[in-house]
Design a protein around this motif. Structure first.
Motif, PDB file in Angstrom:
ATOM      1  N   LYS A   1       0.826  -1.216   0.000  1.00  0.00           N
ATOM      2  CA  LYS A   1       0.000   0.000   0.000  1.00  0.00           C
ATOM      3  C   LYS A   1       0.860   1.265   0.000  1.00  0.00           C
ATOM      4  N   GLY A   2       2.186   1.089  -0.117  1.00  0.00           N
ATOM      5  CA  GLY A   2       3.089   2.235  -0.199  1.00  0.00           C
ATOM      6  C   GLY A   2       3.619   2.750   1.120  1.00  0.00           C
ATOM      7  N   VAL A   3       3.355   2.051   2.208  1.00  0.00           N
ATOM      8  CA  VAL A   3       3.864   2.465   3.523  1.00  0.00           C
ATOM      9  C   VAL A   3       5.209   1.780   3.732  1.00  0.00           C
ATOM     10  N   ASN A   4       6.285   2.577   3.878  1.00  0.00           N
ATOM     11  CA  ASN A   4       7.622   1.982   3.945  1.00  0.00           C
ATOM     12  C   ASN A   4       8.440   2.431   5.160  1.00  0.00           C
ATOM     13  N   LYS A   5       7.770   2.910   6.196  1.00  0.00           N
ATOM     14  CA  LYS A   5       8.463   3.285   7.432  1.00  0.00           C
ATOM     15  C   LYS A   5       7.752   2.607   8.596  1.00  0.00           C
ATOM     16  N   ALA A   6       8.546   2.193   9.601  1.00  0.00           N
ATOM     17  CA  ALA A   6       7.950   1.471  10.721  1.00  0.00           C
ATOM     18  C   ALA A   6       8.647   1.775  12.037  1.00  0.00           C
ATOM     19  N   VAL A   7       7.832   1.853  13.075  1.00  0.00           N
ATOM     20  CA  VAL A   7       8.304   1.883  14.457  1.00  0.00           C
ATOM     21  C   VAL A   7       7.960   0.517  15.037  1.00  0.00           C
ATOM     22  N   VAL A   8       8.974  -0.217  15.470  1.00  0.00           N
ATOM     23  CA  VAL A   8       8.755  -1.535  16.063  1.00  0.00           C
ATOM     24  C   VAL A   8       9.004  -1.412  17.562  1.00  0.00           C
ATOM     25  N   ASN A   9       7.906  -1.423  18.312  1.00  0.00           N
ATOM     26  CA  ASN A   9       7.999  -1.293  19.764  1.00  0.00           C
ATOM     27  C   ASN A   9       8.273  -2.671  20.351  1.00  0.00           C
TER      28      ASN A   9
ATOM     29  N   ASN B   1      14.683  -1.709   1.203  1.00  0.00           N
ATOM     30  CA  ASN B   1      14.662  -1.985  -0.236  1.00  0.00           C
ATOM     31  C   ASN B   1      13.601  -1.164  -0.955  1.00  0.00           C
ATOM     32  N   LYS B   2      12.606  -0.699  -0.222  1.00  0.00           N
ATOM     33  CA  LYS B   2      11.545   0.143  -0.791  1.00  0.00           C
ATOM     34  C   LYS B   2      11.773   1.617  -0.453  1.00  0.00           C
ATOM     35  N   GLY B   3      12.998   1.949  -0.049  1.00  0.00           N
ATOM     36  CA  GLY B   3      13.333   3.342   0.260  1.00  0.00           C
ATOM     37  C   GLY B   3      12.872   3.800   1.626  1.00  0.00           C
ATOM     38  N   GLY B   4      12.527   2.865   2.493  1.00  0.00           N
ATOM     39  CA  GLY B   4      12.005   3.209   3.804  1.00  0.00           C
ATOM     40  C   GLY B   4      13.013   3.012   4.915  1.00  0.00           C
ATOM     41  N   GLU B   5      12.496   2.973   6.142  1.00  0.00           N
ATOM     42  CA  GLU B   5      13.351   2.857   7.322  1.00  0.00           C
ATOM     43  C   GLU B   5      12.557   2.214   8.453  1.00  0.00           C
ATOM     44  N   VAL B   6      13.286   1.604   9.376  1.00  0.00           N
ATOM     45  CA  VAL B   6      12.714   0.977  10.569  1.00  0.00           C
ATOM     46  C   VAL B   6      13.463   1.493  11.782  1.00  0.00           C
ATOM     47  N   VAL B   7      12.733   1.753  12.854  1.00  0.00           N
ATOM     48  CA  VAL B   7      13.368   2.071  14.132  1.00  0.00           C
ATOM     49  C   VAL B   7      12.821   1.124  15.185  1.00  0.00           C
ATOM     50  N   LEU B   8      13.661   0.807  16.153  1.00  0.00           N
ATOM     51  CA  LEU B   8      13.248  -0.013  17.287  1.00  0.00           C
ATOM     52  C   LEU B   8      12.981   0.914  18.464  1.00  0.00           C
ATOM     53  N   LEU B   9      11.948   0.603  19.214  1.00  0.00           N
ATOM     54  CA  LEU B   9      11.526   1.455  20.314  1.00  0.00           C
ATOM     55  C   LEU B   9      11.540   0.679  21.620  1.00  0.00           C
ATOM     56  N   ASN B  10      12.162   1.282  22.630  1.00  0.00           N
ATOM     57  CA  ASN B  10      12.129   0.794  24.012  1.00  0.00           C
ATOM     58  C   ASN B  10      12.583  -0.646  24.221  1.00  0.00           C
TER      59      ASN B  10
ATOM     60  N   PHE C   1      20.395  -0.921  13.307  1.00  0.00           N
ATOM     61  CA  PHE C   1      19.085  -0.388  13.654  1.00  0.00           C
ATOM     62  C   PHE C   1      19.229   0.938  14.391  1.00  0.00           C
ATOM     63  N   ASN C   2      18.311   1.845  14.135  1.00  0.00           N
ATOM     64  CA  ASN C   2      18.195   3.048  14.945  1.00  0.00           C
ATOM     65  C   ASN C   2      17.279   2.700  16.114  1.00  0.00           C
ATOM     66  N   VAL C   3      17.758   2.943  17.330  1.00  0.00           N
ATOM     67  CA  VAL C   3      17.029   2.563  18.531  1.00  0.00           C
ATOM     68  C   VAL C   3      16.688   3.825  19.314  1.00  0.00           C
ATOM     69  N   PHE C   4      15.427   3.926  19.734  1.00  0.00           N
ATOM     70  CA  PHE C   4      14.958   5.095  20.468  1.00  0.00           C
ATOM     71  C   PHE C   4      14.239   4.669  21.736  1.00  0.00           C
ATOM     72  N   GLU C   5      14.302   5.543  22.736  1.00  0.00           N
ATOM     73  CA  GLU C   5      13.594   5.318  23.995  1.00  0.00           C
ATOM     74  C   GLU C   5      12.226   5.986  23.978  1.00  0.00           C
ATOM     75  N   LYS C   6      12.073   7.065  23.201  1.00  0.00           N
ATOM     76  CA  LYS C   6      10.813   7.809  23.161  1.00  0.00           C
ATOM     77  C   LYS C   6      10.184   7.699  21.781  1.00  0.00           C
ATOM     78  N   GLU C   7       8.894   7.424  21.764  1.00  0.00           N
ATOM     79  CA  GLU C   7       8.184   7.283  20.497  1.00  0.00           C
ATOM     80  C   GLU C   7       8.220   8.572  19.686  1.00  0.00           C
TER      81      GLU C   7
ATOM     82  N   GLU D   1      10.565  10.793  19.489  1.00  0.00           N
ATOM     83  CA  GLU D   1      11.864  10.903  18.820  1.00  0.00           C
ATOM     84  C   GLU D   1      11.950   9.947  17.629  1.00  0.00           C
ATOM     85  N   ALA D   2      11.408   8.750  17.794  1.00  0.00           N
ATOM     86  CA  ALA D   2      11.410   7.762  16.710  1.00  0.00           C
ATOM     87  C   ALA D   2      10.606   8.280  15.525  1.00  0.00           C
TER      88      ALA D   2
END
Length: 114
Positions: free
Chosen positions: A39-47, A71-80, A98-104, A106-107
């Motif tokens: 559906k074209g969504v290529n960014k994700a926050v994985v808590n 691969n689709k030009g997106g990015e993933v961050v890990l949270l908490n 992985f980019n890791v964040f403590e606060k949503e 900031e992610a």
């Protein structure tokens, strides 16, 4: 392992809880990611705040998510991540991938700028 997902502002919010061991829930998580990618969504926050344990299959699930989105030009961050999961990320050197964040907030700011 339980997971919930929703899309807010064109970012997938994936909440994982329990033990991320990949074998049973990995395909379901990846199917959800693929649906959103189509559906074209290529960014994700994985808590992963509520992930108690992760094995190599669980790490594989996270790497697969990262690969698919990048691969689709997106990015993933890990949270908490828990202290145990943080140690695992350091031992496997995945904290450099992985980019890791403590606060949503900031992610989300990071993903919106990416």
């Amino acid at each position: 392992m339980d997971f919930q997902h929703e899309v807010k502002n064109n970012i997938i919010h994936l909440n994982l809880s329990g033990d991320l061991i990949g074998e049973n829930n990995g395909p379901g998580i990846l199917d959800a990611i693929n649906d959103h990618l189509n559906k074209g969504v290529n960014k994700a926050v994985v808590n992963i705040e509520n992930v108690r344990y992760m094995n190599s299959s669980g790490i594989g699930v996270l790497i697969t998510i990262l690969t698919k989105l990048r691969n689709k030009g997106g990015e993933v961050v890990l949270l908490n991540p828990s202290d145990q999961v943080k140690k695992l990320l350091v031992i496997t050197k995945l904290n450099n991938i992985f980019n890791v964040f403590e606060k949503e907030s900031e992610a989300i700011d990071f993903l919106e700028a990416a």
